[in-house]
Write an enzyme that holds these catalytic residues in place. Sequence first.
Site, short mmCIF file in Angstrom:
data_model
loop_
_atom_site.label_atom_id
_atom_site.label_comp_id
_atom_site.label_asym_id
_atom_site.label_seq_id
_atom_site.Cartn_x
_atom_site.Cartn_y
_atom_site.Cartn_z
CG ASP A 23 47.63 -1.55 31.26
OD1 ASP A 23 47.10 -0.67 31.97
OD2 ASP A 23 47.55 -1.57 30.01
CG ASP A 72 47.14 -0.13 26.03
OD1 ASP A 72 47.72 0.14 27.11
OD2 ASP A 72 45.91 -0.19 25.92
#
Length: 163
Positions: free
Chosen positions: A137, A119
Site C-alpha cells: 500500500d 495489513d
Amino acid sequence: MKLKYLILLTVSILVIGIDQATKLFVNKVMDLHSSITVVQNFFNITYMRNKGAAFSFLSNFNYRIPFFILVSLVAVVVIISVIYKLRPDQKFAALSLSLILSGALGNLIDRVRLGEVIDFLDAHWYEHHWPAFNVADSAICVGVFLLAIDMFLEEQRQKKQKD
C-alpha cells in the site's frame, strides 16, 4: 537492457520481496488483532486482515476475490503498457509506475494466496487511527505521489519547449 526495464525489475524485486517478507513475518510471530507499540500514541505494528480494498471497501461483496484479482491484472497490464511507451529520459515516471505496479502485485499475491490482504502498519494519533496498511500500500501511495509530481514536471517541460 533498457534502463526503464532495469528500474522496473529492481523496484519490483525489492518492493515485492520486502512486502511479502514483512507480511509472512507478522503472520508467523503475531496473533490476529494483536498489537506492538513502536512509538507511543503514534505508531504500532497491528496484525489485521483486509478482505476488501482500501478502507475495507467492498469487503462484503460476494465476488470480491475474482473482482480484485481482475482489477489488479488489468492494472498490471495497463502499467506495463505505459512503461513500454515511456521515453528513455522518463526515468522518474518509470520509478513511479514501478512502485505502483509492485504494490499492486504484492497485494495481488495475498489475494490469490489468502483471499485477503495482510495489513500491519498502524499509524495513529492517540485513539484516532488511520486504517492499517502494508508495504505494498505504501509503495502504491508513494508511486502515485511521485507520478503526480512527474506529470506536473512533464507539463512544465512541454510548456518550455513550446515557448
